[in-house]
Design an enzyme around this catalytic site. Structure first.
Site, PDB file in Angstrom:
ATOM      1  N   GLY A 191       0.830  -1.208   0.000  1.00 20.19           N
ATOM      2  CA  GLY A 191       0.000   0.000   0.000  1.00 20.19           C
ATOM      3  C   GLY A 191       0.856   1.245   0.000  1.00 20.19           C
ATOM      4  O   GLY A 191       0.544   2.220   0.683  1.00 20.19           O
ATOM      5  N   ALA A 192       1.943   1.215  -0.794  1.00 27.02           N
ATOM      6  CA  ALA A 192       2.912   2.318  -0.747  1.00 27.02           C
ATOM      7  C   ALA A 192       2.732   3.314  -1.889  1.00 27.02           C
ATOM      8  O   ALA A 192       3.565   4.188  -2.076  1.00 27.02           O
ATOM      9  CB  ALA A 192       4.336   1.753  -0.760  1.00 27.02           C
ATOM     10  N   ALA A 196     -13.884  -4.799  12.125  1.00 21.98           N
ATOM     11  CA  ALA A 196     -13.667  -6.242  12.308  1.00 21.98           C
ATOM     12  C   ALA A 196     -12.311  -6.641  11.722  1.00 21.98           C
ATOM     13  O   ALA A 196     -11.550  -7.400  12.338  1.00 21.98           O
ATOM     14  CB  ALA A 196     -14.790  -7.031  11.633  1.00 21.98           C
ATOM     15  N   TYR A 243     -14.630  -2.735   8.437  1.00 19.33           N
ATOM     16  CA  TYR A 243     -13.311  -2.141   8.684  1.00 19.33           C
ATOM     17  C   TYR A 243     -12.843  -2.454  10.108  1.00 19.33           C
ATOM     18  O   TYR A 243     -11.724  -2.924  10.322  1.00 19.33           O
ATOM     19  CB  TYR A 243     -13.390  -0.626   8.455  1.00 19.33           C
ATOM     20  CG  TYR A 243     -12.057   0.077   8.549  1.00 19.33           C
ATOM     21  CD1 TYR A 243     -11.162   0.052   7.483  1.00 19.33           C
ATOM     22  CD2 TYR A 243     -11.677   0.771   9.698  1.00 19.33           C
ATOM     23  CE1 TYR A 243      -9.926   0.699   7.566  1.00 19.33           C
ATOM     24  CE2 TYR A 243     -10.458   1.415   9.792  1.00 19.33           C
ATOM     25  CZ  TYR A 243      -9.591   1.387   8.716  1.00 19.33           C
ATOM     26  OH  TYR A 243      -8.358   2.012   8.805  1.00 19.33           O
ATOM     27  N   LYS A 281      -9.649  -4.737  11.268  1.00 16.34           N
ATOM     28  CA  LYS A 281      -8.523  -4.152  12.008  1.00 16.34           C
ATOM     29  C   LYS A 281      -8.365  -4.798  13.398  1.00 16.34           C
ATOM     30  O   LYS A 281      -7.253  -4.922  13.908  1.00 16.34           O
ATOM     31  CB  LYS A 281      -8.699  -2.633  12.116  1.00 16.34           C
ATOM     32  CG  LYS A 281      -8.627  -1.915  10.764  1.00 16.34           C
ATOM     33  CD  LYS A 281      -7.249  -2.061  10.116  1.00 16.34           C
ATOM     34  CE  LYS A 281      -7.111  -1.264   8.834  1.00 16.34           C
ATOM     35  NZ  LYS A 281      -5.793  -1.405   8.207  1.00 16.34           N
ATOM     36  N   SER A 315      -5.437   0.135  13.323  1.00 16.63           N
ATOM     37  CA  SER A 315      -6.172   1.405  13.419  1.00 16.63           C
ATOM     38  C   SER A 315      -6.637   1.556  14.867  1.00 16.63           C
ATOM     39  O   SER A 315      -6.708   0.566  15.601  1.00 16.63           O
ATOM     40  CB  SER A 315      -7.407   1.324  12.505  1.00 16.63           C
ATOM     41  OG  SER A 315      -8.357   2.317  12.836  1.00 16.63           O
TER      42      SER A 315
END
Ligand SMILES: NC(=O)c1ccc[n+]([C@@H]2O[C@H](COP(=O)([O-])OP(=O)(O)OC[C@H]3O[C@@H](n4cnc5c(N)ncnc54)[C@H](OP(=O)(O)O)[C@@H]3O)[C@@H](O)[C@H]2O)c1
Length: 266
Positions: free
Chosen positions: A29-30, A174, A172, A176, A157
């Site tokens: 994810g860069a 769940a 989201y 994280k 997160s």
């Protein structure tokens, strides 16, 4: 009276603790946001960084912008939702001959309340944010185990440790929370190989993922929930990553480090 270290000595000391030269990292994810900044910080510390995402042009731009850094940035275009993406990352790592650090950062969000979100939407979020992180770590495990200081850093997160203050984030949150469970298990199972596994739990940072939300009326309420009364900047996240990625953090494993301006301390 103890002897004072000269500047050159203290640089050597800091480099031994936090330097990345001779080490290879994979940052997923860069192509934007937090991942791009984390890749730059590792290359700034001398690391050779393989950057993974689908948008190859963004990865090439990042590699060009890093030309003057002590380390290097090598693009690897891959969709981590599928097996082909994993094969591409494994090939890039094999070509470099190793992997010391995995920064599992690729992530997505889809909004839908618990009772109305459809199956496909829920599954897509879980697939990228959790299942693909597990699969990639499994693929890279043999190289991480061979490293003198193998490091896994999963980007979770505040919604991986606390309930979301906005509705619609069930998938989201769940995913994280699941990533925190994966991190703790990796820490325990891979301690034998000398690999540490930790998670970072960012608060709100302006990036492509959050730009609409943080430019909307809702931003004011979110800011009020941060004791520091502001959102973070990617630059403030990167040093936490560098600590967890470096030999300095050799006895720190299984932790979740919030970088959230105090959000999680209320
Ligand atoms: N920003 C925040 O406030 C915040 C807070 C807490 C946690 N986080 C977490 O931080 C991480 C980074 O997010 P960000 O804020 O920097 O958002 P972002 O700018 O949208 O970055 C997401 C990254 O994931 C990549 N990605 C998405 N789907 C992919 C796929 N199928 N295969 C490979 N790569 C994929 C994207 O690249 P491509 O589109 O090019 O594939 C992009 O580089 C996420 O895990 C997010 O949940 C962010």
């Amino acid at each position: 009276m103890g002897k004072m270290a000269t500047p050159a000595q203290s640089c050597d000391y800091l480099d031994a603790l936090f330097g990345q030269s001779g080490r290879t990292a994979v940052v997923t994810g860069a192509s934007s946001g937090l991942g791009a900044e984390m890749a730059r910080v590792l290359a700034s510390a001398g690391g050779d960084v393989i950057v993974v995402a689908r948008r190859e042009n963004r990865l090439l731009e990042l590699a060009e912008s890093a030309a003057d850094l002590p380390g290097s940035i090598t693009p690897c275009a891959a969709d981590l939702s599928g097996d082909d993406g994993l094969t591409a990352v494994a090939a890039a790592v094999s070509e470099r001959g190793g992997c010391d650090v995995l920064v599992a950062n690729a992530g997505t969000v889809e909004v839908g309340k618990v009772e109305s979100m459809d199956d496909e939407s829920f599954s897509r979020v879980l697939e990228l944010n959790l299942t693909s992180q597990w699969r990639l770590s499994k693929t890279l495990f043999p190289w991480l185990a061979k490293s003198d200081a193998g490091r896994v850093i999963n980007i979770s997160s505040i919604y991986g440790i606390l309930g979301p203050v906005r509705s619609g984030l069930s998938a989201y949150a769940a995913s994280k929370h699941g990533l925190v469970g994966l991190t703790r298990t990796q820490a325990i199972e891979w301690a034998e190989q000398g690999i540490t596994a930790n998670a970072i739990a960012p608060g709100y940072f302006p990036t492509e993922m959050t730009e609409q939300l943080l430019a909307s009326k809702a931003a004011q309420r979110l800011r009020e929930l941060v004791p520091m009364a502001r959102f973070g900047t990617a630059r403030e996240l990167a040093p936490a990553l560098l600590f967890l990625a470096s030999p300095a953090s050799s006895y720190v494993t299984g932790t979740v480090l919030p970088v959230d301006g105090g959000w999680s301390t209320w």
